[in-house]
Design a protein around this motif. Structure first.
Motif, PDB file in Angstrom:
ATOM      1  N   MET A 115      52.706  47.759  40.123  1.00 60.67           N
ATOM      2  CA  MET A 115      51.608  47.073  40.815  1.00 60.67           C
ATOM      3  C   MET A 115      51.216  47.754  42.122  1.00 60.67           C
ATOM      4  SD  MET A 115      50.408  44.365  39.220  1.00 60.67           S
ATOM      5  CE  MET A 115      49.501  43.743  40.619  1.00 60.67           C
ATOM      6  N   GLU A 116      52.130  48.513  42.728  1.00 59.73           N
ATOM      7  CA  GLU A 116      51.859  49.062  44.063  1.00 59.73           C
ATOM      8  C   GLU A 116      50.575  49.895  44.136  1.00 59.73           C
ATOM      9  OE1 GLU A 116      54.104  50.831  47.917  1.00 59.73           O
ATOM     10  OE2 GLU A 116      55.250  49.960  46.278  1.00 59.73           O
ATOM     11  N   PRO A 117      50.349  50.861  43.237  1.00 58.62           N
ATOM     12  CA  PRO A 117      49.088  51.605  43.342  1.00 58.62           C
ATOM     13  C   PRO A 117      47.866  50.722  43.080  1.00 58.62           C
ATOM     14  CG  PRO A 117      50.407  52.406  41.477  1.00 58.62           C
ATOM     15  CD  PRO A 117      51.217  51.391  42.211  1.00 58.62           C
ATOM     16  N   VAL A 118      48.013  49.742  42.215  1.00 56.02           N
ATOM     17  CA  VAL A 118      46.916  48.809  41.945  1.00 56.02           C
ATOM     18  C   VAL A 118      46.577  48.030  43.209  1.00 56.02           C
ATOM     19  CG1 VAL A 118      46.261  46.734  40.643  1.00 56.02           C
ATOM     20  CG2 VAL A 118      47.465  48.606  39.490  1.00 56.02           C
ATOM     21  N   LEU A 119      47.592  47.596  43.920  1.00 57.30           N
ATOM     22  CA  LEU A 119      47.374  46.831  45.148  1.00 57.30           C
ATOM     23  C   LEU A 119      46.659  47.660  46.205  1.00 57.30           C
ATOM     24  CD1 LEU A 119      50.776  44.955  45.339  1.00 57.30           C
ATOM     25  CD2 LEU A 119      48.572  44.027  44.615  1.00 57.30           C
ATOM     26  N   GLY A 138      45.922  44.206  36.355  1.00 61.26           N
ATOM     27  CA  GLY A 138      45.104  45.361  36.690  1.00 61.26           C
ATOM     28  C   GLY A 138      44.185  45.103  37.881  1.00 61.26           C
ATOM     29  N   ALA A 139      43.633  46.197  38.408  1.00 58.67           N
ATOM     30  CA  ALA A 139      42.786  46.119  39.590  1.00 58.67           C
ATOM     31  C   ALA A 139      41.559  45.230  39.374  1.00 58.67           C
ATOM     32  CB  ALA A 139      42.367  47.514  40.044  1.00 58.67           C
ATOM     33  N   GLU A 140      40.892  45.376  38.237  1.00 63.83           N
ATOM     34  CA  GLU A 140      39.700  44.562  37.974  1.00 63.83           C
ATOM     35  C   GLU A 140      40.016  43.082  38.033  1.00 63.83           C
ATOM     36  OE1 GLU A 140      37.107  45.068  34.563  1.00 63.83           O
ATOM     37  OE2 GLU A 140      37.175  47.237  34.898  1.00 63.83           O
ATOM     38  N   ARG A 141      41.099  42.699  37.402  1.00 65.92           N
ATOM     39  CA  ARG A 141      41.497  41.279  37.372  1.00 65.92           C
ATOM     40  C   ARG A 141      41.841  40.790  38.779  1.00 65.92           C
ATOM     41  NH1 ARG A 141      42.022  36.455  37.397  1.00 65.92           N
ATOM     42  NH2 ARG A 141      43.674  35.283  36.391  1.00 65.92           N
ATOM     43  N   LEU A 142      42.524  41.625  39.569  1.00 70.72           N
ATOM     44  CA  LEU A 142      42.874  41.213  40.929  1.00 70.72           C
ATOM     45  C   LEU A 142      41.643  41.118  41.840  1.00 70.72           C
ATOM     46  CD1 LEU A 142      46.232  42.875  41.967  1.00 70.72           C
ATOM     47  CD2 LEU A 142      45.693  40.471  41.691  1.00 70.72           C
TER      48      LEU A 142
END
Length: 107
Positions: free
Chosen positions: A42-46, A98-102
């Protein structure tokens, strides 16, 4: 302290977390544990989410300050909690997100 607008900030105590909650109108908190593969993924997504939305992201291991486990009713990690004006308003405990969902979650 790290730049809270572009990458996740790691904190170790509830007091540090509370200070950031108080200092930001919007905030995303990820509760993680050491050795959690999904948490690490999750870190790069965050980082992308923080950059795209401007919402600061904080990462904390509730085992470092066990009061957080009960406070946030942590039953699995990663758990993501969205704060607005100092209040927890929503959460995700779905594993990897994922990034889109977040980004949608923060809108």
């Amino acid at each position: 302290m790290q730049d809270t607008d572009t990458k996740p900030v790691r904190v170790e105590t509830a007091a540090e977390l509370d200070a950031l909650i108080d200092d930001h109108e919007h905030l995303l908190v990820e509760l993680v544990t050491d050795g959690c593969g999904l948490c690490a993924a999750m870190e790069p997504v965050l980082g992308v989410v923080a950059t795209e939305t401007g919402v600061p992201v904080v990462v904390i291991n509730p085992r470092d300050d066990p009061v957080l486990i009960e406070r946030f009713d942590v039953r699995s990690v990663p758990t993501l909690v969205r704060f607005e004006d100092g209040e927890a308003v929503d959460r995700l405990s779905e594993g990897f997100v994922g990034a889109e969902r977040l980004i949608e979650f923060l809108s």
